[in-house]
Every structure is written in structure tokens, then in C-alpha cells.
Motif scaffolding. Structure first.
Motif, PDB file in Angstrom:
ATOM      1  N   ASP A  27      66.925 -55.039 -20.488  1.00 57.25           N
ATOM      2  CA  ASP A  27      67.900 -53.978 -20.227  1.00 57.25           C
ATOM      3  C   ASP A  27      67.313 -52.576 -20.360  1.00 57.25           C
ATOM      4  O   ASP A  27      68.035 -51.580 -20.237  1.00 57.25           O
ATOM      5  CB  ASP A  27      69.092 -54.109 -21.189  1.00 57.25           C
ATOM      6  N   ILE A  28      66.007 -52.501 -20.623  1.00 58.23           N
ATOM      7  CA  ILE A  28      65.353 -51.194 -20.770  1.00 58.23           C
ATOM      8  C   ILE A  28      64.226 -51.095 -19.747  1.00 58.23           C
ATOM      9  O   ILE A  28      63.316 -51.939 -19.729  1.00 58.23           O
ATOM     10  CB  ILE A  28      64.823 -51.000 -22.200  1.00 58.23           C
ATOM     11  N   PRO A  29      64.257 -50.085 -18.878  1.00 56.48           N
ATOM     12  CA  PRO A  29      63.197 -49.953 -17.872  1.00 56.48           C
ATOM     13  C   PRO A  29      61.853 -49.586 -18.491  1.00 56.48           C
ATOM     14  O   PRO A  29      61.793 -48.804 -19.447  1.00 56.48           O
ATOM     15  CB  PRO A  29      63.710 -48.830 -16.960  1.00 56.48           C
ATOM     16  N   LEU A  30      60.811 -50.172 -17.961  1.00 51.55           N
ATOM     17  CA  LEU A  30      59.425 -49.888 -18.334  1.00 51.55           C
ATOM     18  C   LEU A  30      58.797 -49.206 -17.124  1.00 51.55           C
ATOM     19  O   LEU A  30      58.667 -49.823 -16.062  1.00 51.55           O
ATOM     20  CB  LEU A  30      58.690 -51.184 -18.677  1.00 51.55           C
ATOM     21  N   ILE A  31      58.400 -47.934 -17.287  1.00 52.43           N
ATOM     22  CA  ILE A  31      58.148 -47.116 -16.096  1.00 52.43           C
ATOM     23  C   ILE A  31      56.768 -46.461 -16.097  1.00 52.43           C
ATOM     24  O   ILE A  31      56.330 -45.890 -17.094  1.00 52.43           O
ATOM     25  CB  ILE A  31      59.235 -46.021 -15.969  1.00 52.43           C
ATOM     26  N   VAL A  32      56.113 -46.559 -14.956  1.00 52.85           N
ATOM     27  CA  VAL A  32      54.992 -45.693 -14.582  1.00 52.85           C
ATOM     28  C   VAL A  32      55.451 -44.982 -13.307  1.00 52.85           C
ATOM     29  O   VAL A  32      55.621 -45.639 -12.269  1.00 52.85           O
ATOM     30  CB  VAL A  32      53.701 -46.498 -14.340  1.00 52.85           C
ATOM     31  N   PRO A  33      55.697 -43.684 -13.350  1.00 54.82           N
ATOM     32  CA  PRO A  33      56.366 -43.016 -12.227  1.00 54.82           C
ATOM     33  C   PRO A  33      55.703 -43.186 -10.869  1.00 54.82           C
ATOM     34  O   PRO A  33      56.393 -43.214  -9.849  1.00 54.82           O
ATOM     35  CB  PRO A  33      56.385 -41.548 -12.669  1.00 54.82           C
ATOM     36  N   GLU A  34      54.376 -43.330 -10.818  1.00 57.94           N
ATOM     37  CA  GLU A  34      53.713 -43.530  -9.535  1.00 57.94           C
ATOM     38  C   GLU A  34      53.947 -44.930  -8.983  1.00 57.94           C
ATOM     39  O   GLU A  34      53.697 -45.185  -7.803  1.00 57.94           O
ATOM     40  CB  GLU A  34      52.192 -43.317  -9.676  1.00 57.94           C
ATOM     41  N   ASN A  40      56.817 -47.506 -10.183  1.00 57.62           N
ATOM     42  CA  ASN A  40      58.189 -48.012 -10.069  1.00 57.62           C
ATOM     43  C   ASN A  40      59.222 -46.951 -10.449  1.00 57.62           C
ATOM     44  O   ASN A  40      60.041 -47.167 -11.353  1.00 57.62           O
ATOM     45  CB  ASN A  40      58.369 -49.267 -10.923  1.00 57.62           C
ATOM     46  N   PRO A  41      59.221 -45.806  -9.757  1.00 60.63           N
ATOM     47  CA  PRO A  41      60.149 -44.726 -10.112  1.00 60.63           C
ATOM     48  C   PRO A  41      61.613 -45.116  -9.984  1.00 60.63           C
ATOM     49  O   PRO A  41      62.470 -44.582 -10.697  1.00 60.63           O
ATOM     50  CB  PRO A  41      59.781 -43.602  -9.134  1.00 60.63           C
ATOM     51  N   GLU A  42      61.915 -46.050  -9.088  1.00 60.69           N
ATOM     52  CA  GLU A  42      63.299 -46.455  -8.879  1.00 60.69           C
ATOM     53  C   GLU A  42      63.918 -47.079 -10.131  1.00 60.69           C
ATOM     54  O   GLU A  42      65.147 -47.075 -10.312  1.00 60.69           O
ATOM     55  CB  GLU A  42      63.389 -47.441  -7.708  1.00 60.69           C
ATOM     56  N   ALA A  43      63.072 -47.568 -11.032  1.00 59.36           N
ATOM     57  CA  ALA A  43      63.573 -48.217 -12.251  1.00 59.36           C
ATOM     58  C   ALA A  43      64.232 -47.238 -13.210  1.00 59.36           C
ATOM     59  O   ALA A  43      64.930 -47.658 -14.134  1.00 59.36           O
ATOM     60  CB  ALA A  43      62.427 -48.942 -12.960  1.00 59.36           C
ATOM     61  N   LYS A  63      56.130 -56.918 -15.268  1.00 57.57           N
ATOM     62  CA  LYS A  63      57.411 -56.211 -15.286  1.00 57.57           C
ATOM     63  C   LYS A  63      57.370 -54.952 -14.414  1.00 57.57           C
ATOM     64  O   LYS A  63      58.351 -54.625 -13.735  1.00 57.57           O
ATOM     65  CB  LYS A  63      57.788 -55.829 -16.721  1.00 57.57           C
ATOM     66  N   ILE A  64      56.251 -54.258 -14.396  1.00 54.42           N
ATOM     67  CA  ILE A  64      56.165 -52.992 -13.672  1.00 54.42           C
ATOM     68  C   ILE A  64      55.872 -53.196 -12.184  1.00 54.42           C
ATOM     69  O   ILE A  64      56.458 -52.529 -11.331  1.00 54.42           O
ATOM     70  CB  ILE A  64      55.076 -52.083 -14.292  1.00 54.42           C
ATOM     71  N   GLU A 116      60.132 -35.899 -16.340  1.00 55.05           N
ATOM     72  CA  GLU A 116      60.266 -35.167 -15.077  1.00 55.05           C
ATOM     73  C   GLU A 116      61.059 -35.976 -14.061  1.00 55.05           C
ATOM     74  O   GLU A 116      61.934 -35.445 -13.362  1.00 55.05           O
ATOM     75  CB  GLU A 116      58.877 -34.831 -14.526  1.00 55.05           C
ATOM     76  N   LEU A 117      60.743 -37.273 -13.971  1.00 56.28           N
ATOM     77  CA  LEU A 117      61.452 -38.163 -13.049  1.00 56.28           C
ATOM     78  C   LEU A 117      62.930 -38.258 -13.411  1.00 56.28           C
ATOM     79  O   LEU A 117      63.808 -38.168 -12.541  1.00 56.28           O
ATOM     80  CB  LEU A 117      60.798 -39.547 -13.098  1.00 56.28           C
ATOM     81  N   LEU A 118      63.211 -38.407 -14.693  1.00 57.84           N
ATOM     82  CA  LEU A 118      64.590 -38.487 -15.166  1.00 57.84           C
ATOM     83  C   LEU A 118      65.350 -37.211 -14.829  1.00 57.84           C
ATOM     84  O   LEU A 118      66.490 -37.250 -14.355  1.00 57.84           O
ATOM     85  CB  LEU A 118      64.602 -38.728 -16.675  1.00 57.84           C
ATOM     86  N   GLY A 119      64.714 -36.078 -15.048  1.00 58.01           N
ATOM     87  CA  GLY A 119      65.358 -34.809 -14.735  1.00 58.01           C
ATOM     88  C   GLY A 119      65.595 -34.628 -13.260  1.00 58.01           C
ATOM     89  O   GLY A 119      66.665 -34.162 -12.831  1.00 58.01           O
ATOM     90  N   ARG A 120      64.612 -35.037 -12.455  1.00 53.82           N
ATOM     91  CA  ARG A 120      64.695 -34.835 -10.999  1.00 53.82           C
ATOM     92  C   ARG A 120      65.678 -35.786 -10.339  1.00 53.82           C
ATOM     93  O   ARG A 120      66.424 -35.379  -9.439  1.00 53.82           O
ATOM     94  CB  ARG A 120      63.292 -35.040 -10.416  1.00 53.82           C
ATOM     95  N   GLU A 121      65.709 -37.041 -10.789  1.00 54.67           N
ATOM     96  CA  GLU A 121      66.487 -38.068 -10.103  1.00 54.67           C
ATOM     97  C   GLU A 121      67.867 -38.307 -10.708  1.00 54.67           C
ATOM     98  O   GLU A 121      68.766 -38.788 -10.022  1.00 54.67           O
ATOM     99  CB  GLU A 121      65.708 -39.389 -10.093  1.00 54.67           C
ATOM    100  N   VAL A 122      68.037 -37.993 -12.004  1.00 53.05           N
ATOM    101  CA  VAL A 122      69.266 -38.382 -12.685  1.00 53.05           C
ATOM    102  C   VAL A 122      69.999 -37.193 -13.284  1.00 53.05           C
ATOM    103  O   VAL A 122      71.135 -36.876 -12.907  1.00 53.05           O
ATOM    104  CB  VAL A 122      68.977 -39.442 -13.777  1.00 53.05           C
TER     105      VAL A 122
END
Length: 340
Positions: A103-110, A112-115, A222-223, A330-336
Motif C-alpha cells: 500500500d506504499i509506493p516505492l519510487i524512482v522518479p525516472e 515509475n513516476p505514475e506510482a 516492485k519498481i 518535486e514529483l509529488l508537488g508537480r503531480e499531486v
């Protein structure tokens, strides 16, 4: 309008690097607070051209704060992160605590940014292991082109991955080699690290692998793709900063080394330095302080069908930890959140 950002564990190597990178990348902030344990109360840390005094994590109220970048161990994260998330502050966690929670996204922005949109389930986002982060940046664009079946990776991981104690032990042992009366036996590591390599990172598991090796397997699946088979050997080497990896990749389809080189040159977060001459590759010393993941030694593997080898180097305190956390912010701020 900017964000209110808390850096948790601001006196550690990764926490300090988070503050540096927030300033370097001009992350849009209205307020930044440095948090640490009570024993570090009042300790000064740098944030761009300003100095912040650490506040007590134990008594801090996260209400009204937008994001908290956690750079503390799993035990401290387990204690403080749920409260921060419950208060409405999005936690971006660098420990291993939440990486394998479905239930927690594991993210590398380059990669899987959609996660990032999955953060809302628990208000927490996980940052991957340092050795995984740099590797998957290289794997993803190649996987998109030719579909990866199997990865065999051997890592050469710097002592900074073990924190300040690891850096101090390499420094002290190196000096003691030239001063026989000043013996420095291993404390942080299981064997002497100076002028040596240790094929052991984290605890051993029942199948004989170490947990660091298991992390690379689980996190890559996972990623990037759960169908990818991964086997890893993780080794600690006497380098202060910068992780290196020798990566062997087997694809479903043929991928020519020249096309692979072109794909990687165009991929986000990657710098290809690959000349077949003396010094035509990147070593860990050269990557320190840089944002990029460097790829060198790209070549066909003639022992299998559809195989490639490459050399992957990155600053583990940056892409492997602090930089990736800031990129998630940055991704969180830009997308959400869309405030900055």
C-alpha cells in the motif's frame, strides 16, 4: 506559494545532503525545519546560504507541514512517521521500513513516476535502497525497448552507505596501517575494510544471500517489473562515497550495444561516458557530488543470447538517497499537491 518541508535526521550524512539538494535545486519552500533527536537539539546545519538550528523530533508537531523527508533508521521511522502522516504531512522515507508494503509506493522518479498517486493510501512514499536506485534508472529504458529477462549484478559499495561510522572506520583503519602501534580493529564492519573488500552487507538470510542482495531483487521487481529475475552479490569496498555496479542483462529480444548506448544517452538521469580507451569510463571518485547516474563499459555478452554488460556508478548519498527523496518531493508537488 511554496511548501513547508521538514527534514528528519538533519544531522546525519543523508539528512545534510537532503538540505543541500533542496537548496541546490531551488525546491519551492516557504519554510524548512531541521529535526533530529533531543541530543542534537540546537545543532546547526546548512541550508543553502542560511543556517538552521535543529529542533527536537520527539516533540515536533507535523500539523500544517506539507512534506517530511525522513533520513533516520527504521526504528525511529516506525515511531515518528505514522504520526507525521496522520497529521497530514506526506512522509518520504529513506529507510527500508515501508519499501515492501503493497500500500506504499516505492519510487524512482525516472522509472515509475505514475506510482506517486498511490501515496494517499497511507500518506507515505518509500525511497529505494541506494544500490537499487541507480541500477533501475539504467534498466528501465532498456527494458522498455527489449524486455529484460534476467539481471546479474555485482556491487562495489562505498563505506558511506554504512553511515558516518563506516566513513570513520575506513579513515581510522587506513591511518593505522601506517602506524602499527595504533591498531583499529573492525567495529562497524565484520572485517578490516581498509585495503580490503567485504562480500557482506546487512544480515545473512536463510538462503545464504544477504539482506542487501535480497533488497535489490525485491525492489527491482516492485519498481520496474515483477517478472524480471535478479541475482545480486553486494560487496563493501574501501571507497568513501560512490557505489559502482557491474551489471549483466539478458533480454527477450536482441539489443545491439550501439542502440543501447543511444537509448541510455537519451534516458533521464543518465550520463553515458563510454570510450574504449584508457580512462574512458567513470569511477566512483568522479561521480561524487553529481546528480547523474553514470554508465560506461557497454558491450555485448557473447556467452548468452541477447546479453549486454554495463558499468553503473553513482553518488550513493545523492541518487541513492537524498537526491531521489528530493526528486520524489518535486514529483509529488508537480503531480499531486501543485502548490509550488
Amino acid at each position: 506559494m511554496g511548501y513547508r518541508v521538514a527534514v528528519v535526521g538533519a544531522t546525519g550524512n543523508v539528512g545534510r545532503e537532503m538540505l543541500n539538494i533542496l537548496a541546490e535545486r531551488q525546491f519551492p519552500t516557504d519554510e524548512v525545519v531541521a529535526l533530529a533527536s533531543r541530543r542534537s537539539l540546537g545543532t546547526e546545519v546548512s541550508y543553502g546560504d542560511t543556517t538552521l538550528k535543529c529542533k527536537d523530533l520527539d516533540t515536533f508537531d507535523f500539523t500544517g507541514w506539507d512534506m517530511a523527508l525522513f533520513a533516520v533508521g527504521s526504528e525511529a521511522t516506525k515511531k515518528y512517521a505514522p504520526g507525521a502522516a496522520k497529521a497530514g504531512c506526506v512522509v518520504i522515507d529513506n529507510s527500508s521500513l515501508y519499501r515492501y508494503d503493497p500500500d506504499i509506493p516505492l519510487i524512482v522518479p525516472e522509472v515509475n513516476p505514475e506510482a506517486v498517486h498511490g501515496y494517499a493510501k497511507k500518506n507515505i512514499i518509500a525511497n529505494p535502497n541506494c544500490s537499487t536506485a541507480q541500477m533501475v534508472v539504467a534498466l528501465k529504458p532498456l527494458h522498455d525497448r527489449a524486455t529484460i529477462k534476467r539481471v546479474v549484478v555485482s556491487t562495489y559499495q562505498s563505506v558511506s552507505g554504512a553511515g558516518k561510522e563506516g566513513i570513520d572506520e575506513l579513515w581510522d583503519q587506513t591511518k593505522s596501517i601506517y602506524n602499527p602501534t595504533d591498531d583499529k580493529p573492525p567495529q562497524k564492519f565484520t572485517k578490516q575494510i581498509a585495503f580490503n573488500v567485504i562480500p557482506h552487507i546487512d544480515v545473512f538470510m536463510e538462503d545464504g544471500s544477504t539482506k542487501e542482495e535480497w533488497k535489490m531483487v525485491a525492489e527491482t521487481k516492485k519498481i520496474v517489473d515483477p517478472k524480471i529475475k535478479v541475482t545480486a552479490t553486494c560487496v563493501r569496498v574501501p571507497v568513501f562515497v560512490g557505489h559502482s555496479e557491474a551489471v549483466n542483462i539478458e533480454f527477450e529480444e536482441h539489443l545491439d550495444e550501439d542502440e543501447a548506448r543511444d537509448i541510455l544517452r537519451e534516458a533521464p538521469g543518465i550520463m553515458v561516458i563510454d570510450k574504449r580507451e584508457d580512462g574512458g569510463y567513470v569511477s566512483p571518485v568522479e561521480c561524487v557530488g553529481d546528480f547523474a547516474t553514470f554508465i560506461s563499459r557497454i558491450r555485448q555478452d557473447s556467452t548468452i543470447d541477447n546479453g549486454l554488460n554495463l558499468w553503473c556508478v553513482s553518488d550513493n548519498l545523492r541518487k541513492g538517497a537524498a537526491l531521489n527523496a528530493v526528486q520524489i518531493a518535486e514529483l509529488l508537488g508537480r503531480e499531486v499537491l501543485k502548490k509550488g
